[in-house]
Design a protein around this motif. Sequence first.
Motif, PDB file in Angstrom:
ATOM      1  N   ALA A 109       0.835  -1.205   0.000  1.00 32.41           N
ATOM      2  CA  ALA A 109       0.000   0.000   0.000  1.00 32.41           C
ATOM      3  C   ALA A 109       0.868   1.251   0.000  1.00 32.41           C
ATOM      4  CB  ALA A 109      -0.935  -0.013   1.205  1.00 32.41           C
ATOM      5  N   CYS A 110       1.904   1.266   0.829  1.00 35.59           N
ATOM      6  CA  CYS A 110       2.810   2.420   0.865  1.00 35.59           C
ATOM      7  C   CYS A 110       3.491   2.616  -0.484  1.00 35.59           C
ATOM      8  CB  CYS A 110       3.846   2.234   1.962  1.00 35.59           C
ATOM      9  SG  CYS A 110       3.204   2.331   3.648  1.00 35.59           S
ATOM     10  N   ALA A 111       3.959   1.526  -1.079  1.00 35.79           N
ATOM     11  CA  ALA A 111       4.652   1.630  -2.358  1.00 35.79           C
ATOM     12  C   ALA A 111       3.724   2.126  -3.456  1.00 35.79           C
ATOM     13  CB  ALA A 111       5.236   0.264  -2.736  1.00 35.79           C
ATOM     14  N   THR A 112       2.462   1.687  -3.427  1.00 34.90           N
ATOM     15  CA  THR A 112       1.503   2.131  -4.436  1.00 34.90           C
ATOM     16  C   THR A 112       1.231   3.622  -4.301  1.00 34.90           C
ATOM     17  OG1 THR A 112       0.473  -0.065  -4.483  1.00 34.90           O
ATOM     18  CG2 THR A 112      -0.819   1.768  -5.360  1.00 34.90           C
ATOM     19  N   LEU A 113       1.028   4.089  -3.070  1.00 34.61           N
ATOM     20  CA  LEU A 113       0.808   5.522  -2.865  1.00 34.61           C
ATOM     21  C   LEU A 113       2.041   6.328  -3.267  1.00 34.61           C
ATOM     22  CD1 LEU A 113      -1.160   5.760   0.508  1.00 34.61           C
ATOM     23  CD2 LEU A 113      -2.050   5.805  -1.814  1.00 34.61           C
ATOM     24  N   ASP A 114       3.223   5.816  -2.958  1.00 32.07           N
ATOM     25  CA  ASP A 114       4.448   6.530  -3.332  1.00 32.07           C
ATOM     26  C   ASP A 114       4.551   6.670  -4.848  1.00 32.07           C
ATOM     27  OD1 ASP A 114       5.138   6.778  -0.686  1.00 32.07           O
ATOM     28  OD2 ASP A 114       6.603   5.139  -0.712  1.00 32.07           O
ATOM     29  N   ALA A 115       4.235   5.598  -5.575  1.00 32.80           N
ATOM     30  CA  ALA A 115       4.294   5.651  -7.033  1.00 32.80           C
ATOM     31  C   ALA A 115       3.304   6.674  -7.579  1.00 32.80           C
ATOM     32  CB  ALA A 115       4.027   4.271  -7.623  1.00 32.80           C
ATOM     33  N   VAL A 120       4.328   8.094 -11.212  1.00 34.34           N
ATOM     34  CA  VAL A 120       4.806   6.896 -11.905  1.00 34.34           C
ATOM     35  C   VAL A 120       3.603   6.028 -12.279  1.00 34.34           C
ATOM     36  CG1 VAL A 120       6.216   4.818 -11.675  1.00 34.34           C
ATOM     37  CG2 VAL A 120       6.968   6.966 -10.636  1.00 34.34           C
ATOM     38  N   ALA A 121       3.662   5.401 -13.439  1.00 39.80           N
ATOM     39  CA  ALA A 121       2.589   4.488 -13.837  1.00 39.80           C
ATOM     40  C   ALA A 121       2.429   3.402 -12.776  1.00 39.80           C
ATOM     41  CB  ALA A 121       2.898   3.865 -15.191  1.00 39.80           C
ATOM     42  N   ALA A 122       1.194   3.146 -12.381  1.00 39.82           N
ATOM     43  CA  ALA A 122       0.941   2.187 -11.306  1.00 39.82           C
ATOM     44  C   ALA A 122      -0.337   1.432 -11.577  1.00 39.82           C
ATOM     45  CB  ALA A 122       0.851   2.908  -9.956  1.00 39.82           C
ATOM     46  N   ALA A 123      -0.296   0.124 -11.321  1.00 41.62           N
ATOM     47  CA  ALA A 123      -1.503  -0.695 -11.353  1.00 41.62           C
ATOM     48  C   ALA A 123      -2.175  -0.603  -9.991  1.00 41.62           C
ATOM     49  CB  ALA A 123      -1.161  -2.137 -11.679  1.00 41.62           C
ATOM     50  N   LEU A 124      -3.485  -0.389  -9.990  1.00 42.60           N
ATOM     51  CA  LEU A 124      -4.237  -0.261  -8.746  1.00 42.60           C
ATOM     52  C   LEU A 124      -4.818  -1.627  -8.382  1.00 42.60           C
ATOM     53  CD1 LEU A 124      -6.155   3.066  -9.470  1.00 42.60           C
ATOM     54  CD2 LEU A 124      -3.817   2.738  -8.612  1.00 42.60           C
ATOM     55  N   PRO A 125      -4.347  -2.227  -7.300  1.00 46.27           N
ATOM     56  CA  PRO A 125      -4.803  -3.586  -6.961  1.00 46.27           C
ATOM     57  C   PRO A 125      -6.287  -3.614  -6.647  1.00 46.27           C
ATOM     58  CG  PRO A 125      -3.587  -2.636  -5.143  1.00 46.27           C
ATOM     59  CD  PRO A 125      -3.411  -1.693  -6.297  1.00 46.27           C
ATOM     60  N   ARG A 126      -6.873  -4.762  -6.857  1.00 43.13           N
ATOM     61  CA  ARG A 126      -8.279  -4.975  -6.534  1.00 43.13           C
ATOM     62  C   ARG A 126      -8.415  -6.322  -5.834  1.00 43.13           C
ATOM     63  NH1 ARG A 126      -8.426  -0.263  -6.931  1.00 43.13           N
ATOM     64  NH2 ARG A 126      -9.602   0.992  -8.420  1.00 43.13           N
ATOM     65  N   PHE A 127      -9.332  -6.391  -4.867  1.00 45.38           N
ATOM     66  CA  PHE A 127      -9.581  -7.612  -4.104  1.00 45.38           C
ATOM     67  C   PHE A 127     -11.003  -8.069  -4.382  1.00 45.38           C
ATOM     68  CE2 PHE A 127     -10.518 -10.266  -0.458  1.00 45.38           C
ATOM     69  CZ  PHE A 127      -9.318 -10.922  -0.213  1.00 45.38           C
ATOM     70  N   ASP A 128     -11.174  -9.344  -4.705  1.00 47.53           N
ATOM     71  CA  ASP A 128     -12.487  -9.926  -4.970  1.00 47.53           C
ATOM     72  C   ASP A 128     -13.037 -10.453  -3.646  1.00 47.53           C
ATOM     73  OD1 ASP A 128     -14.671 -11.514  -5.636  1.00 47.53           O
ATOM     74  OD2 ASP A 128     -13.763 -12.250  -7.491  1.00 47.53           O
ATOM     75  N   ALA A 138      -4.530  -8.999 -14.168  1.00 46.82           N
ATOM     76  CA  ALA A 138      -4.959  -8.474 -15.464  1.00 46.82           C
ATOM     77  C   ALA A 138      -6.194  -7.596 -15.353  1.00 46.82           C
ATOM     78  CB  ALA A 138      -5.230  -9.628 -16.430  1.00 46.82           C
ATOM     79  N   SER A 139      -6.941  -7.725 -14.263  1.00 47.99           N
ATOM     80  CA  SER A 139      -8.159  -6.928 -14.080  1.00 47.99           C
ATOM     81  C   SER A 139      -7.894  -5.619 -13.344  1.00 47.99           C
ATOM     82  CB  SER A 139      -9.200  -7.737 -13.299  1.00 47.99           C
ATOM     83  OG  SER A 139      -8.793  -7.935 -11.953  1.00 47.99           O
ATOM     84  N   TRP A 140      -6.672  -5.401 -12.885  1.00 43.93           N
ATOM     85  CA  TRP A 140      -6.378  -4.181 -12.143  1.00 43.93           C
ATOM     86  C   TRP A 140      -6.322  -2.988 -13.084  1.00 43.93           C
ATOM     87  CZ3 TRP A 140      -1.682  -5.567  -8.479  1.00 43.93           C
ATOM     88  CH2 TRP A 140      -2.048  -6.647  -7.669  1.00 43.93           C
ATOM     89  N   PRO A 141      -6.993  -1.889 -12.767  1.00 39.88           N
ATOM     90  CA  PRO A 141      -6.853  -0.678 -13.590  1.00 39.88           C
ATOM     91  C   PRO A 141      -5.447  -0.101 -13.447  1.00 39.88           C
ATOM     92  CG  PRO A 141      -8.126  -0.212 -11.629  1.00 39.88           C
ATOM     93  CD  PRO A 141      -7.909  -1.691 -11.627  1.00 39.88           C
ATOM     94  N   VAL A 142      -4.991   0.576 -14.487  1.00 36.11           N
ATOM     95  CA  VAL A 142      -3.652   1.147 -14.500  1.00 36.11           C
ATOM     96  C   VAL A 142      -3.750   2.653 -14.649  1.00 36.11           C
ATOM     97  CG1 VAL A 142      -1.446   1.246 -15.726  1.00 36.11           C
ATOM     98  CG2 VAL A 142      -2.628  -0.951 -15.455  1.00 36.11           C
ATOM     99  N   VAL A 143      -3.029   3.374 -13.808  1.00 36.09           N
ATOM    100  CA  VAL A 143      -2.882   4.818 -13.950  1.00 36.09           C
ATOM    101  C   VAL A 143      -1.593   5.050 -14.719  1.00 36.09           C
ATOM    102  CG1 VAL A 143      -2.596   7.008 -12.738  1.00 36.09           C
ATOM    103  CG2 VAL A 143      -4.135   5.262 -11.820  1.00 36.09           C
ATOM    104  N   ALA A 144      -1.716   5.481 -15.967  1.00 36.44           N
ATOM    105  CA  ALA A 144      -0.552   5.563 -16.846  1.00 36.44           C
ATOM    106  C   ALA A 144       0.295   6.801 -16.585  1.00 36.44           C
ATOM    107  CB  ALA A 144      -1.001   5.529 -18.305  1.00 36.44           C
ATOM    108  N   GLY A 145      -0.344   7.899 -16.202  1.00 36.87           N
ATOM    109  CA  GLY A 145       0.386   9.139 -15.962  1.00 36.87           C
ATOM    110  C   GLY A 145       0.044   9.708 -14.607  1.00 36.87           C
ATOM    111  N   ALA A 146       0.430  10.932 -14.396  1.00 32.90           N
ATOM    112  CA  ALA A 146       0.206  11.571 -13.104  1.00 32.90           C
ATOM    113  C   ALA A 146      -1.277  11.851 -12.882  1.00 32.90           C
ATOM    114  CB  ALA A 146       1.007  12.860 -13.008  1.00 32.90           C
ATOM    115  N   ALA A 147      -1.781  11.441 -11.732  1.00 30.06           N
ATOM    116  CA  ALA A 147      -3.139  11.805 -11.318  1.00 30.06           C
ATOM    117  C   ALA A 147      -3.088  13.154 -10.611  1.00 30.06           C
ATOM    118  CB  ALA A 147      -3.711  10.741 -10.396  1.00 30.06           C
TER     119      ALA A 147
END
Length: 280
Positions: A109-115, A120-128, A138-147
Amino acid sequence: MRYCLAMVADPHVPAAGGFPEALVAAALDAALALPAAVPVFAISGLQGSGKSTLAAQMAALASRRGRTAAVLSIDDFYLGKAARQRLARDVHPLLATRGPPGTHDVGFACATLDALKQGVAAALPRFDKLADDTAPRASWPVVAGAADLVIIEGWLLGTPAEDEAALAAPVNALERDEDADGRWRRYCNDALRRAYPALWRRFDALWFLQPPGFEAVSQWRWQQEQQLAREQPGKPAMDYAQVQRFIGFFERVSRQALRTLPGIADRTIPLDAQRNALLQ
């Protein structure tokens, strides 16, 4: 983004299933006014309080303003089923159940927020939740650029650990009958003390959706489970008795959140039993 909710014209009337537009706008304005280049806006609240709804409404409003919001939940960072089964074997059987402190991958979680904060392009994890496991990558959305903004919501966000002495007496039947020696609750509290503050420090602002009491969580969580079942028909869902046992896993930390977060959060939004925001 999990939900896309229509907004209504009158800012004092809540959107169907959502919060008043005035509150959504105030939250988004507060988030975008934060000094960080990519601010992290955290929404905390007990189960069923509307955290993901508010996050989705904020993201939808940001989109209409031409801004991009990446939306995450602490639930997206649950340890997978296999990892929790190892904890259940090695530490305590109750750790097979997702949700309490110690069952999240806080480092991820920390690494994802840091990215995201660094653009940095980051895949946003999802939990079923119905499968009770991490969704396929493969189902995780990707943020390609800066939000422009990161919104993260979760039931325990910002909550501090309890004093060790408070762990001696069980708070419910689950702790009394299945954690008689307190080993599970001590493990969870130690995790909340050691691991989670690193995540809390990454928040630029924290808002707390405050229910009228822990007792409201039972009905809210049952409504949430029914919604999950409607969204994914054919997959197994918890029945009412299972939901009641499930919320026992969250009671201790939820009560700690109710005691402490009004003094920690940047803003507290009181809710009534129907989850209506009680705005001044």
